[in-house]
Design a protein around this motif. Structure first.
Motif, PDB file in Angstrom:
ATOM      1  N   UNK A   1       0.825  -1.203   0.000  1.00 22.28           N
ATOM      2  CA  UNK A   1       0.000   0.000   0.000  1.00 22.28           C
ATOM      3  C   UNK A   1       0.859   1.253   0.000  1.00 22.28           C
ATOM      4  N   UNK A   2       1.965   1.232   0.760  1.00 19.25           N
ATOM      5  CA  UNK A   2       2.878   2.377   0.781  1.00 19.25           C
ATOM      6  C   UNK A   2       3.441   2.655  -0.595  1.00 19.25           C
ATOM      7  N   UNK A   3       3.928   1.615  -1.292  1.00 25.76           N
ATOM      8  CA  UNK A   3       4.518   1.804  -2.620  1.00 25.76           C
ATOM      9  C   UNK A   3       3.468   2.292  -3.609  1.00 25.76           C
TER      10      UNK A   3
ATOM     11  N   UNK B   1       9.939  -0.888   6.812  1.00 25.33           N
ATOM     12  CA  UNK B   1       8.931  -1.242   7.816  1.00 25.33           C
ATOM     13  C   UNK B   1       8.439  -0.001   8.555  1.00 25.33           C
ATOM     14  N   UNK B   2       9.348   0.905   8.872  1.00 21.43           N
ATOM     15  CA  UNK B   2       8.968   2.137   9.573  1.00 21.43           C
ATOM     16  C   UNK B   2       8.109   3.017   8.664  1.00 21.43           C
ATOM     17  N   UNK B   3       8.488   3.140   7.408  1.00 21.85           N
ATOM     18  CA  UNK B   3       7.716   3.966   6.477  1.00 21.85           C
ATOM     19  C   UNK B   3       6.327   3.398   6.233  1.00 21.85           C
ATOM     20  N   UNK B   4       6.187   2.065   6.292  1.00 17.17           N
ATOM     21  CA  UNK B   4       4.892   1.432   6.016  1.00 17.17           C
ATOM     22  C   UNK B   4       3.890   1.634   7.145  1.00 17.17           C
ATOM     23  N   UNK B   5       4.309   2.161   8.298  1.00 22.18           N
ATOM     24  CA  UNK B   5       3.384   2.386   9.409  1.00 22.18           C
ATOM     25  C   UNK B   5       2.460   3.564   9.158  1.00 22.18           C
ATOM     26  N   UNK B   6       2.735   4.353   8.121  1.00 26.00           N
ATOM     27  CA  UNK B   6       1.875   5.475   7.726  1.00 26.00           C
ATOM     28  C   UNK B   6       1.703   6.465   8.878  1.00 26.00           C
ATOM     29  N   UNK B   7       2.833   6.951   9.401  1.00 28.84           N
ATOM     30  CA  UNK B   7       2.837   7.940  10.457  1.00 28.84           C
ATOM     31  C   UNK B   7       3.159   9.310   9.875  1.00 28.84           C
ATOM     32  N   UNK B   8       2.991  10.378  10.645  1.00 34.36           N
ATOM     33  CA  UNK B   8       3.438  11.688  10.161  1.00 34.36           C
ATOM     34  C   UNK B   8       4.918  11.644   9.811  1.00 34.36           C
TER      35      UNK B   8
ATOM     36  N   UNK C   1      12.045  10.444  12.772  1.00 29.39           N
ATOM     37  CA  UNK C   1      12.593  10.234  14.111  1.00 29.39           C
ATOM     38  C   UNK C   1      12.865   8.754  14.356  1.00 29.39           C
ATOM     39  N   UNK C   2      11.940   7.889  13.964  1.00 29.72           N
ATOM     40  CA  UNK C   2      12.131   6.466  14.235  1.00 29.72           C
ATOM     41  C   UNK C   2      13.275   5.877  13.415  1.00 29.72           C
ATOM     42  N   UNK C   3      13.518   6.426  12.229  1.00 33.20           N
ATOM     43  CA  UNK C   3      14.693   5.993  11.460  1.00 33.20           C
ATOM     44  C   UNK C   3      15.966   6.358  12.208  1.00 33.20           C
ATOM     45  N   UNK C   4      16.008   7.598  12.724  1.00 35.73           N
ATOM     46  CA  UNK C   4      17.184   8.031  13.490  1.00 35.73           C
ATOM     47  C   UNK C   4      17.300   7.238  14.790  1.00 35.73           C
ATOM     48  N   UNK C   5      16.162   6.964  15.444  1.00 37.07           N
ATOM     49  CA  UNK C   5      16.218   6.213  16.695  1.00 37.07           C
ATOM     50  C   UNK C   5      16.650   4.773  16.448  1.00 37.07           C
TER      51      UNK C   5
END
Length: 875
Positions: free
Chosen positions: A228-230, A798-805, A811-815
């Motif tokens: 869905x993200x893609x 996986x982080x991008x697919x969570x559909x967050x702001x 931030x989660x990529x950096x974390x």
């Protein structure tokens, strides 16, 4: 002798016939034979070049000839495809082998060029890079064209298409990284023309890839989310790209941004397509909407995307819709996103419905939007979904209703008997009406499960009506006068004998007002026990031509003291209103990353326990004491969310993100939003969430939640907590509830302080600093930075697919890179990664904050410059 010669001649003829069948000259029998032989010849050249360690002028010339011959090969393949009209599965496999050979040649040409030493590369860069860009344009264009032709024929096996497409996306990721972001190429005078051609080829490929994704089957939810993200990102990129106007008005930075976006899309597609090798027997148009048949016409709508209507667009989209009497929504609103849904032949679609609000014996209708009009379409329930047919629409919603019955009432009189319940009868005596007229009847059956659920979950609001019948809708001509009263015979479902109740007729007028008419003289039918006969002298009041009648038993005292409560209870059973609760939850997984993210949801009370269990499984937990009092809601009522205290809104989120337009049949009456710390001017050390109900005049505060933010890792000095200062003015209605205050959470505060002390030596890598840095990056740049920091790309996806702001995704990529422990070596690693992606300004800010041993601030990035010169390539 002659016989032997004839025998040998016949043998030679057979051999010649066998050879002619596989001949490269017989294009009709094997259209890909010539292409296959050329691919094998060029692959041998590639092998010889790949083994070279030194590249002289002769090898460079050979590389250019390899590129030129590959370009000729794409042209011949394009001609073969366009000359063919009927395709078989064998031809699909042939074309897939040819495309796979092309993408392998393209990938290896890119890799060979990167092996050329810098002195030789600088001499021939202009010619080679230009040729490679032309080759990438042709390869992406021909692959996209072949995919589009084959995907529109649903009788073909499309599984062989996955291998060449998967490899091509890998090669495009390398090509964008090593060639498209070349500084000299971007700043050259011919950059606009070169990139325009490449962009046109990429768009052709992306359009076809999006259709292919709709036909692929993914087993787990994580893979479906990536798909869905893609699809969403490809659709967004295709709509944003303006190929018709060219790229001549683009600056160098804009060209670079576009190439980075293409590189990330290619890499996302590479990791997504590689997760499956199975196909669906229908087209997944998005959010559970499937196109089923006819197969020969599905190609015309394969480019269409359906999405659940965003919360902020519900009221505007549904402004022109009209529901018939007794109709109510049983699905979310689905909106056509991007290209219009249009087909010469009607397409059979299946859409998900909300089973809990679907009553028995009701008929299903689908309202489709065309322009400003909503048109009713027949629907049917098949395999738990609503199936209907349509040829053109912009949006649709599924509703449940009841069949009407029309009858002409003459002076001779008439007795109406319901087809759904023969106990419901209306006897019109002779000369009942002043003249003959057409009367419409409709039996509206109340949802008994809904009534019992409300009596169990909301006993204070549902205790005055002990039992009630179904509702009969009656409509007649406006100018008709009732001369004689009619006799109505109706059963009361679950009838009980109670001396504290009284028989009441509920008459709901056309304007929505409800009248209570006591009928203590109604006669009970001895044969059935729960049926009553009573007279009604007029069906509609105040000149109206329609009404709804129901018979029930209501509390005698409340009939005299509080009729409004009985009317409100009737509206609740009639599904005019819904009793809801606003819940406030926290995302546990985000808290582990140091982000305080709230989840607010408006839930119908009868589903509250089920929703809470489901949210807990998703990693959410309710803030103690934050549940709102009961709220009466109608469809499209709006609740606005406001933040106060020592927590504020994330700056990158628009104001539209902080209100909920309620829809009873939707499962998306929620908002998820992160917060950031701020210093409260009133000195409070608590965060406050205010819930307002929007009205025509001044918004009314219906609920307030206060959260002890020290328990949830929001940075900031600890100040005395004053709950009294956080209470709303007495003029505002609603109940104030609190989470556990600071005096009850000393243990949690001690653990919070101990956790924060881990970042005292490197405050530039604290949660607050990473959140500020995430806000200074776009999602594309954060992705490239994550790759430079050696974060596995699977984790990034996986982080991008969570559909967050975007700021939370960044931030989660950096974390993910930093983890729970920070060190000075990590500061050096971050600086090195930023240097790799050419972000000198961010390096200066981080180095300054690190030397001063302080957190990053928003003011450090007040003037953002996006200068990333890097694209993602699969690792």
């Amino acid at each position: 002798m002659e016989a032997n010669l004839e025998r040998k001649a016949s043998v030679f003829k057979k051999i010649a016939l066998k050879l002619s069948k596989g001949s490269i000259l017989n294009r009709k029998l094997d259209p890909g034979a010539k292409v296959k032989s050329d691919v094998e010849r060029l692959w041998k050249i590639r092998c010889s070049l790949y083994k070279k360690e030194k590249f002289t002028k002769e090898e460079i010339t050979l590389l250019r000839s390899l590129i030129s011959d590959t370009l000729d090969l794409t042209g011949r393949l394009r001609i073969l495809v366009r000359e063919n009209e009927d395709f078989t599965n064998q031809e699909v496999e042939t074309y897939c082998r040819d495309m796979n050979g092309l993408q392998l040649l393209f990938n290896n040409i890119v890799e060979i060029w990167q092996k050329v030493p810098d002195p030789e590369k600088s001499k021939h860069k202009d010619e080679i890079v230009s040729d490679v860009m032309e080759l990438s344009t042709d390869v992406t264009s021909i692959v996209g064209e072949i995919l589009l032709v084959l995907l529109q024929r649903f009788h073909l096996n499309i599984v062989p298409l996955l291998k060449p497409l998967h490899g091509l996306f890998y090669g495009l990721g390398l090509h964008v990284k090593f060639n498209c972001l070349d500084k000299d190429l971007i700043n050259s005078n011919s950059a606009a023309g070169i990139f325009s051609g490449f962009l046109s080829g990429v768009l052709q490929l992306f359009r076809s890839a999006k259709i292919l994704l709709k036909r692929l089957k993914f087993d787990d939810d994580a893979s479906v989310a990536k798909k869905k993200l893609v699809q969403t990102n490809i659709a967004s990129f295709v709509s944003d790209a303006t190929v018709s106007h060219g790229l001549h008005s683009f600056s160098a930075d804009e060209l670079r941004d576009m190439m980075i976006r293409i590189g990330n899309l290619c890499t996302d597609s590479f990791y997504t397509i590689g997760k499956t090798s199975a196909t669906l027997d229908y087209i997944d148009l998005g959010d559970g909407v499937h196109a089923v048949s006819p197969l020969e016409s599905l190609g015309s709508i394969s480019h269409v995307d359906f999405v659940q209507c965003p919360i902020e667009s519900r009221s505007l989209l549904m402004s022109g819709i009209q529901l018939n009497d007794g109709q109510h929504y049983v699905s979310d609103i689905f909106l056509v996103n991007g290209n219009a849904f249009h087909s010469q032949e009607k397409i059979t679609l299946r859409a998900p419905i909300h089973h809990s609000s679907f009553p028995a014996s009701a008929t299903v209708r689908v309202k489709t939007k065309s322009g400003d009009k909503w048109i009713d379409v027949d629907g049917d329930i098949i395999a738990g979904k609503c199936e209907f047919r349509a040829s053109y629409m912009e949006a649709f919603v599924v509703v449940a209703g009841y069949r009407p019955y029309h009858r002409e009432i003459t002076p001779a009189g008439f007795t109406y008997m319901s087809d759904d319940d023969s106990r419901i009868r209306i006897n019109f005596p002779q000369n009942c009406f002043s003249r003959p007229c057409i009367v419409q009847f409709r039996l509206i059956q109340l949802n008994r499960n809904r009534i019992f659920s409300y009596k169990e979950t909301c006993p204070d609001e549902c205790k005055y009506i002990t039992c009630i019948s179904d509702v009969i809708f009656i409509k007649h001509d406006d100018d008709v006068i009732i001369n004689e009263p009619a006799l109505v015979h109706m059963p009361i479902i679950n009838d009980t004998d109670d001396y504290e109740t009284e028989l009441v007729v509920f008459r709901k007028r056309e304007d929505g007002e409800v009248e209570l008419i006591p009928r203590p003289s109604a006669m009970r039918c001895e044969s059935t026990g729960n049926c009553y006969t009573f007279q009604i002298d007029r069906f509609c009041g105040n000149g109206a031509s329609s009404c709804r009648l129901a018979l029930g038993k209501a509390n005698k005292r409340q009939l005299k003291k509080n009729r409004r409560a009985i009317i409100d209870e009737f509206n609740l059973y009639y599904e005019t209103e819904h009793i809801c609760t606003a819940i406030t939850m926290l995302d546990k997984s985000s808290l582990q990353s140091g982000v305080v993210k709230f989840w607010t949801e408006v839930v119908e009370n009868r589903f509250l326990k089920r929703i809470l269990r489901m949210r807990m499984k998703e990693g959410l937990y309710e803030v103690p004491g934050s549940r709102s009092p009961h709220i009466r809601m109608k469809d499209y009522d709006v609740i606005r969310i406001d933040l106060d205290g020592n927590m504020g809104k994330i700056r990158s989120l628009s104001s539209d993100h902080y209100f909920i337009s309620y829809l009873s049949s939707s499962n998306q009456n929620y908002r998820s939003f992160p917060v950031e710390p701020r210093r409260d001017p009133r000195g409070r050390n608590i965060g406050v969430i205010n819930y307002y109900r929007e009205s025509g005049q001044e918004d009314v505060c219906i609920h307030l939640v206060a959260v002890d933010t020290e328990r949830f890792l929001i940075s900031g000095p600890r100040l005395p907590t004053s709950h009294s200062e956080a209470k709303p003015p007495s003029s505002q209605t609603g109940r104030v509830t609190w989470s556990r205050g600071s005096h009850r959470s000393s243990r949690s505060v001690r653990s919070t302080i101990a956790y924060r002390s881990m970042f005292e030596d490197v405050p530039v890598l604290s949660h607050q600093s990473l959140l500020v840095l995430a806000g200074a990056l776009t999602l594309e740049y954060a992705t490239t930075l994550g790759v430079a920091l050696r974060v596995p790309y699977e984790d990034i996806l996986d982080i991008k697919a969570l559909d967050q702001p975007p700021v939370i995704t960044n931030f989660e990529i950096l974390w993910k890179w930093r983890g729970k422990i920070a060190s000075l070596e990590m500061v050096d690693a971050l600086v090195s990664a930023l240097r790799e992606v050419k972000q000198k300004r961010l390096i200066d800010v981080i180095m300054l904050a690190s030397s001063e041993k302080r957190h990053l601030k928003h003011s450090d990035f007040s003037h953002r410059h996006n200068c990333v010169q890097f694209a993602v390539a699969p690792s």
